[in-house]
Design a protein around this motif. Structure first.
Motif, mmCIF file in Angstrom:
data_model
loop_
_atom_site.group_PDB
_atom_site.id
_atom_site.type_symbol
_atom_site.label_atom_id
_atom_site.label_comp_id
_atom_site.label_asym_id
_atom_site.label_seq_id
_atom_site.Cartn_x
_atom_site.Cartn_y
_atom_site.Cartn_z
ATOM 1 N N LEU A 25 0.847 -1.197 0.000
ATOM 2 C CA LEU A 25 0.000 0.000 0.000
ATOM 3 C C LEU A 25 0.882 1.247 0.000
ATOM 4 O O LEU A 25 1.973 1.252 0.582
ATOM 5 C CB LEU A 25 -0.910 0.017 1.238
ATOM 6 N N ARG A 61 -6.866 8.754 -0.401
ATOM 7 C CA ARG A 61 -6.520 7.872 0.712
ATOM 8 C C ARG A 61 -5.290 7.049 0.329
ATOM 9 O O ARG A 61 -5.350 6.283 -0.630
ATOM 10 C CB ARG A 61 -7.654 6.886 0.975
ATOM 11 N N CYS A 63 -4.194 4.558 1.924
ATOM 12 C CA CYS A 63 -4.421 3.145 2.249
ATOM 13 C C CYS A 63 -5.224 2.446 1.163
ATOM 14 O O CYS A 63 -5.444 1.245 1.227
ATOM 15 C CB CYS A 63 -5.115 2.981 3.594
ATOM 16 N N LEU A 64 -5.712 3.229 0.176
ATOM 17 C CA LEU A 64 -6.504 2.629 -0.907
ATOM 18 C C LEU A 64 -5.788 2.757 -2.248
ATOM 19 O O LEU A 64 -6.406 2.690 -3.298
ATOM 20 C CB LEU A 64 -7.896 3.278 -0.992
ATOM 21 N N LEU A 65 -4.487 2.956 -2.182
ATOM 22 C CA LEU A 65 -3.669 3.013 -3.394
ATOM 23 C C LEU A 65 -2.497 2.065 -3.190
ATOM 24 O O LEU A 65 -2.001 1.928 -2.070
ATOM 25 C CB LEU A 65 -3.117 4.424 -3.613
ATOM 26 N N PHE A 66 -2.067 1.433 -4.270
ATOM 27 C CA PHE A 66 -0.845 0.640 -4.203
ATOM 28 C C PHE A 66 0.312 1.491 -4.717
ATOM 29 O O PHE A 66 0.161 2.255 -5.672
ATOM 30 C CB PHE A 66 -0.987 -0.632 -5.044
ATOM 31 N N GLN A 69 1.078 1.716 -8.346
ATOM 32 C CA GLN A 69 0.213 2.528 -9.209
ATOM 33 C C GLN A 69 0.698 3.975 -9.321
ATOM 34 O O GLN A 69 0.185 4.736 -10.120
ATOM 35 C CB GLN A 69 -1.221 2.559 -8.660
#
Lengths: 161, 291
Positions: A25, A61, A63-66, A69
């Motif tokens: 993350l 956020r 925590c909602l992305l790698f 990416q």
């Protein structure tokens, strides 16, 4: 472990090149790989807003992305706002208005507020509250946070007159 | 690390994405905004072998005037939809509803295609697609097909998309210029999923209601149309007695669930109250537009 990917990512103006597992993350990349622990990890599923950062000008956020990416992208974190002894306007306003108690939500509040102040007129306190509604403060110190943002927006309006 | 391990493919174009899906043999997931997918991965509710990232396919991010309809690319972010002049011009009901979708940081990243194909039973976009009789375009390595919104949503988190298909765009027929509309929802906190929500569009011709559509969300395993309530309004003038009948028809059409946030009875009650509000608002707006 799956195949590693090499990414180049700019954080607060400095470019880093690292190899990452796809499932890493962004928030863990910032904290563990780069040692930038200003961004906090709260709920890890997009509810609390503590990990909010800015990617190419938009709050998101982390925590909602790698991390994988974010290859080629530019990230701003709370470390980019100011330093101890040289806080930026918003950080100073937070200090002056007692807008942090335990401080856990503060990095996320600051980054969301930064995005809001850059993009929106925030003419009413309701606009500020609506904009910050995705960030939870478990000390429930919302009133002072709104006042701190209001102080900066007030200044902004005067300086553009 | 929280999510299970997976391989990552950054798709260059739609063909690349659907070929990767086909090769993975049903074990791949598309990631767009990831605002619903990544929480599910963090909880390990899903263990795909491959994530196919479509964020680099800029062809899928657009809002385009197509004559009698507006086309919206699957990769369009919620924020772009919320702030689009074209959408406000033709579908003010969408603009209004979008401000209820999650929070700023989520809307900055989350996509239209992601919300539609994730199909949370309490999400606004699937309900709007159903309300506005939208058509969805799905592409696979063997071809493409068009699916009507009323056939697309099959249940909670279940849609009519095959494992090798990618949702590429949604096409929404424009409303008649003097249409009235209304949208209202109740959630426990700003940005939370709806406990119940109702949207309506209608036209007024010679003082009577025509082309009325009512959709409801949060009160079943998928969004639903209130067809009985629509029939009550069709061909009528709005009166307090009729408003009462339409509100009861909508309330009687739902069989909501009870959970920690609200009982089934409360949700049914909300549908009645919200239906009254949105139908009144739509009637008022349609009369203003006709004046």
């Amino acid at each position: 472990m799956s195949k590693l990917h090499t990414i180049k990512i700019t954080v607060n103006g400095r470019t880093y090149e690292r190899s990452v597992e796809p499932r890493l993350l962004l928030v863990d990349f910032l904290r563990h790989t780069l040692g930038l622990t200003g961004t906090h990890v709260g709920c890890e599923h997009g509810v609390c807003g503590a990990c909010t950062i800015i990617v190419d000008g938009d709050s998101m956020r982390s925590c909602l992305l790698f991390a994988v990416q974010l290859n080629g992208r530019s990230v701003e974190t709370v470390e980019g706002l100011g330093r101890v002894g040289a806080l930026n306007k918003l950080q100073k306003a937070f200090q002056e208005h007692h807008a942090l108690q335990c401080g856990f939500c503060t990095p996320g509040m600051l980054m969301t507020a930064t995005d809001l102040i850059r993009k929106y007129p925030l003419t009413t306190d309701d606009d500020i509250r609506h904009g910050l509604s995705g960030n939870l403060c478990r000390c429930t110190g919302y009133q002072h946070i709104v006042e701190a943002v209001r102080a900066v927006v007030g200044e902004k309006a005067e300086s553009t007159k | 690390m929280k999510p299970p391990p997976f391989d990552y493919v950054l798709a260059k174009n739609v063909e690349d994405a659907v070929l990767t899906l086909a090769h993975a043999g049903g074990d791949a997931k598309i990631i767009a905004g990831g605002q619903s997918l990544v929480p599910m991965l963090n909880f390990r509710l899903l263990k795909p072998s491959v994530l196919v990232d479509i964020n680099a396919i800029s062809d899928l991010s657009f809002i385009a005037d197509d004559g009698d309809a507006v086309r919206i690319g699957a990769l369009t972010r919620h924020r772009q939809l919320e702030t689009s002049q074209l959408i406000t011009q033709y579908f003010p009901v969408i603009t209004e509803a979008m401000s209820y979708v999650a929070h700023l940081a989520i809307r900055n990243r989350g996509t239209i295609g992601g919300s539609l194909s994730h199909a949370d039973p309490a999400a606004e976009l699937p309900m709007l697609a159903l309300l506005l009789d939208a058509e969805l375009q799905a592409v696979s390595s063997t071809g493409s097909r068009t699916i009507a919104a009323r056939d697309f949503f099959l249940g909670a988190l279940i849609v009519d998309l095959k494992e090798d298909e990618l949702l590429t765009e949604i096409r929404i027929p424009k409303l008649a210029p003097s249409s009235g509309w209304g949208f209202a929802e109740v959630a426990r906190r700003s940005g939370d999923f709806a406990l119940a929500g109702v949207a309506v569009t209608l036209s007024i011709t010679n003082g009577i209601i025509s082309s009325v559509r009512i959709a409801m969300v949060g009160v079943g395993d998928r969004p639903q149309r209130a067809t009985e309530a629509e029939t009550v309004l069709e061909g009528q003038r709005l009166t307090p007695a009729l408003l009462d009948r339409v509100s009861r028809a909508a309330r009687d059409a739902v069989t909501p669930h009870t959970d920690a946030h609200a009982s089934a009875d409360y949700r049914r009650h909300l549908i009645g109250v919200l239906t009254e509000r949105v139908v009144s608002a739509a009637w008022r707006r349609a009369n203003e537009a006709a004046a």
